[in-house]
Write a protein that holds these residues in place. Structure first.
Motif, short mmCIF file in Angstrom:
data_model
loop_
_atom_site.label_atom_id
_atom_site.label_comp_id
_atom_site.label_asym_id
_atom_site.label_seq_id
_atom_site.Cartn_x
_atom_site.Cartn_y
_atom_site.Cartn_z
N ALA A 1 24.57 2.03 15.18
CA ALA A 1 23.61 2.60 14.21
C ALA A 1 22.53 1.38 14.62
O ALA A 1 21.28 1.51 14.79
CB ALA A 1 23.76 2.81 13.23
N LYS A 2 22.98 0.28 14.70
CA LYS A 2 21.91 -1.03 14.78
C LYS A 2 21.47 -1.14 16.26
O LYS A 2 20.13 -1.32 16.29
CB LYS A 2 22.75 -2.35 14.48
CG LYS A 2 23.07 -2.38 12.93
CD LYS A 2 23.39 -3.82 12.62
CE LYS A 2 24.07 -4.03 11.16
NZ LYS A 2 24.52 -5.47 10.82
N SER A 3 22.22 -0.60 17.01
CA SER A 3 21.64 -0.69 18.32
C SER A 3 20.64 0.33 18.74
O SER A 3 19.79 -0.01 19.52
CB SER A 3 22.96 -0.70 19.59
OG SER A 3 23.97 -1.73 19.30
N ILE A 4 20.79 1.38 18.20
CA ILE A 4 19.83 2.41 18.75
C ILE A 4 18.41 2.20 17.88
O ILE A 4 17.61 3.04 18.12
CB ILE A 4 20.21 3.67 18.00
CG1 ILE A 4 20.39 4.03 16.86
CG2 ILE A 4 21.64 4.14 18.79
CD1 ILE A 4 20.87 5.34 16.19
N GLU A 5 18.57 1.18 17.16
CA GLU A 5 17.15 0.82 16.34
C GLU A 5 16.07 0.40 17.45
O GLU A 5 15.04 0.40 17.26
CB GLU A 5 17.27 -0.08 15.31
CG GLU A 5 17.97 0.59 14.08
CD GLU A 5 18.24 -0.52 12.83
OE1 GLU A 5 17.96 -1.72 13.14
OE2 GLU A 5 18.94 -0.17 12.02
N ASN A 6 16.70 -0.29 18.66
CA ASN A 6 15.81 -0.68 19.55
C ASN A 6 15.65 0.29 20.72
O ASN A 6 15.18 -0.26 21.69
CB ASN A 6 16.57 -1.97 20.16
CG ASN A 6 16.66 -3.00 19.05
OD1 ASN A 6 15.94 -3.31 18.32
ND2 ASN A 6 17.83 -3.81 19.17
N GLY A 7 16.07 1.47 20.34
CA GLY A 7 15.92 2.75 21.40
C GLY A 7 16.81 2.76 22.32
O GLY A 7 16.76 3.54 23.27
N LYS A 8 18.10 2.01 22.25
CA LYS A 8 19.04 2.20 23.13
C LYS A 8 19.96 3.34 22.65
O LYS A 8 20.28 3.66 21.67
CB LYS A 8 19.93 0.73 22.92
CG LYS A 8 21.09 0.75 24.02
CD LYS A 8 21.85 -0.65 23.88
CE LYS A 8 22.84 -0.73 24.83
NZ LYS A 8 23.71 -2.23 24.80
N LYS A 9 20.33 4.16 23.85
CA LYS A 9 21.35 5.05 23.77
C LYS A 9 22.87 4.67 23.79
O LYS A 9 23.11 3.60 24.80
CB LYS A 9 21.10 6.20 24.81
CG LYS A 9 19.66 6.68 24.76
CD LYS A 9 19.51 7.79 23.83
CE LYS A 9 18.10 8.55 23.75
NZ LYS A 9 18.00 9.57 22.88
N ILE A 10 23.93 5.21 22.90
CA ILE A 10 25.19 4.55 22.99
C ILE A 10 25.99 5.84 23.32
O ILE A 10 25.99 6.97 22.81
CB ILE A 10 25.47 4.11 21.63
CG1 ILE A 10 24.35 3.06 20.98
CG2 ILE A 10 26.93 3.61 21.62
CD1 ILE A 10 24.63 1.85 21.76
N VAL A 11 26.84 5.55 24.42
CA VAL A 11 27.98 6.37 24.62
C VAL A 11 29.36 5.63 24.83
O VAL A 11 29.51 4.58 25.34
CB VAL A 11 27.89 6.87 26.18
CG1 VAL A 11 28.84 7.91 26.44
CG2 VAL A 11 26.64 7.86 26.25
N ASP A 12 30.25 5.90 23.83
CA ASP A 12 31.48 5.30 23.72
C ASP A 12 32.53 6.36 23.33
O ASP A 12 33.04 6.86 22.18
CB ASP A 12 31.75 4.26 22.40
CG ASP A 12 32.75 3.47 22.43
OD1 ASP A 12 33.58 3.69 23.07
OD2 ASP A 12 32.64 2.21 21.88
N THR A 13 33.29 6.63 24.56
CA THR A 13 34.19 7.73 24.48
C THR A 13 35.32 7.28 25.03
O THR A 13 36.39 7.97 25.65
CB THR A 13 34.03 8.91 25.14
OG1 THR A 13 33.85 8.62 26.56
CG2 THR A 13 32.82 9.53 24.48
#
Length: 451
Positions: free
Chosen positions: A26-38
């Motif tokens: 959640a903190k990472s997406i504050e900078n506009g980063k998309k997260i994929v962790d599967t």
């Protein structure tokens, strides 16, 4: 990555083994980063989950003990989405169960995609599911233990025997079979036959004669013929499930069955499902009716829709609606089942109407009424009496108990209370002067106790 590509509004795609990392994501997406962790990390997510405040819990709770599946059924995505079978250590489960019990939990259901393949660490060895259940049964205030979902191939004799040896292990088992056709079972890659499945059922009923069985069924699996479907119906007739879940086959991308050229037309699947569910509903109703007249221990779980009503569960997972006093949520009370219905109080699940089994003073009548049907009727002394629950004068009219011509009864015929129209009175029990004890439950189990 495909999900994010197709829908730009999605910021995070997280798999079931990585959700403990969500705060960091959640903190990472504050900078506009998309997260994929599967991915399926080796670390134990349960060790990383934050500890919740020790608030009061409902009487029933789920406890995950195992995740993943190694069976690779041809229709199923679980091995691809949840990974290989992983079991939590016994000590970790015991600690979590004790915490739940301290917060008011009395009934714990052990969860796993293939729970009876459990093989968690215990000391220097791996423990089986029955060994885990035995350890959990030593927790004094834990009254009921269940587990789901199981695979027939992992129903060991040790686990079967546990149903007859461990009192806290409830007489209810969900054991999916999916089809009654060996040809279809082979196509599903189930790795068992109808014969081996029925042998397990027979052993279970020897170990615990009063066990209630539940199952899963898929109709219209690729290649299923009319004969295959009839074999499924025949298996259902032989087992007579107390409860079952049934579905039309639907494709799951990436699974072998989805690539089959022998897909069954939708209209045929619908017709077969209707026939199967009709038979399953018949058996469910028959099983429920065997409970009527018995005295069962009911765990009260929540308030009901009516004033003074509590809703609980029997050992067989049946919903029970009771209008009783001197009881509270979390109590296990002995209740006599007076009626069964699949739609009591606008519920879609099977439920019972009950009578509290206790000592009563002087002549008294306990009514079981669906008060929602009273709405819209004109007020009258008879309806006010019905709502009040007070004893009524004995009359010479015929008894309303089970439709028999017994006397005395406590209600005279009244135009406003037309039994055939309103179904207001489902049961009425008279107790003689002084105290009277309820009868034994009559359940064929070594664990039945005198009331």
């Amino acid at each position: 990555e495909e999900i994010i590509k197709r829908q730009p509004l999605v910021d995070i795609v997280v798999g079931p083994q990585a959700y403990h990392r969500l705060p960091v994501m959640a903190k990472s997406i504050e900078n506009g980063k998309k997260i994929v962790d599967t991915e399926f990390p080796e670390e134990d997510k349960f060790e990383h989950l934050p500890t919740a405040p020790k608030s009061k819990r409902a009487p029933s709770a789920f406890l995950t003990v195992q995740e993943g599946c190694d069976k690779f059924c041809a229709f199923c995505v679980v091995p691809f989405t949840r990974g290989a079978e992983v079991s939590r250590p016994v000590s970790q489960i015991i600690n979590e169960a004790q915490d739940l019990v301290e917060r008011g939990v009395k009934d714990i259901t052990l969860l796993g995609q293939n729970v009876n393949a459990y093989h968690g660490e215990m000391g220097n060895n791996d423990a089986s599911l029955p060994q885990l259940i035995k350890e959990l049964s030593n927790i004094e205030d834990l009254k009921r233990i269940r587990f789901t979902t199981s695979h027939p191939n992992d129903m060991t004799q040790e686990l079967i025997d546990a149903h007859g040896e461990i009192e806290k292990l409830m007489p209810y088992l969900h054991l999916p079979v999916q089809s009654g056709s060996d040809k279809i079972l082979k196509g599903m890659n189930r790795k068992h036959t109808t014969k081996s499945y029925l042998e397990v059922i027979e052993k279970l009923r020897i170990a615990r004669p009063d066990i209630a069985l539940s199952g899963d069924f898929i109709v219209g699996f690729p290649g299923e013929s009319d004969e295959d479907f009839e074999q499924t119906l025949e298996l259902v007739r032989e087992v007579k499930y107390a409860q079952a879940y049934s579905f039309k086959y639907s494709t799951r991308p990436g699974t072998p069955a989805a690539e089959s050229k022998k897909q069954v037309p939708e209209e045929i699947k619908s017709e077969r499902l209707s026939r199967l569910q009709s038979l399953l509903s018949q058996h469910q109703k028959e099983f429920m009716e065997t409970m009527v007249g018995k005295t069962l221990p009911i765990l009260l779980e929540r308030p009901g829709r009516l004033d003074g009503q509590l809703v609980g569960r029997s050992e067989y997972l049946h919903g029970v609606h009771a209008s009783i006093d001197r009881a509270q949520i979390g109590d296990i009370v002995n209740l006599r089942i007076l009626g069964a219905d699949t739609n009591w109080g606008n519920s879609s699940k099977p439920v019972f109407r009950i009578q509290r089994c206790t000592k009563l003073l002087s002549p008294a009548a306990f009514m079981l009424l669906n008060f929602s049907t009273v709405k819209g009727f004109p007020d009258s002394p008879s309806l006010r009496w019905l709502k009040s629950g007070e004893p009524a004068p004995v009359s010479n009219s015929k008894s309303a108990i089970n439709g028999n011509n017994q006397s005395p009864t406590v209600i005279s015929k009244n135009k406003e209370v037309n039994r055939s129209k309103t179904r207001l009175i489902k049961a009425l029990v008279l107790f003689d002067k002084g105290s009277r004890r309820c009868e034994k439950s009559g359940i064929p189990s070594r664990f039945s106790k005198n009331i």
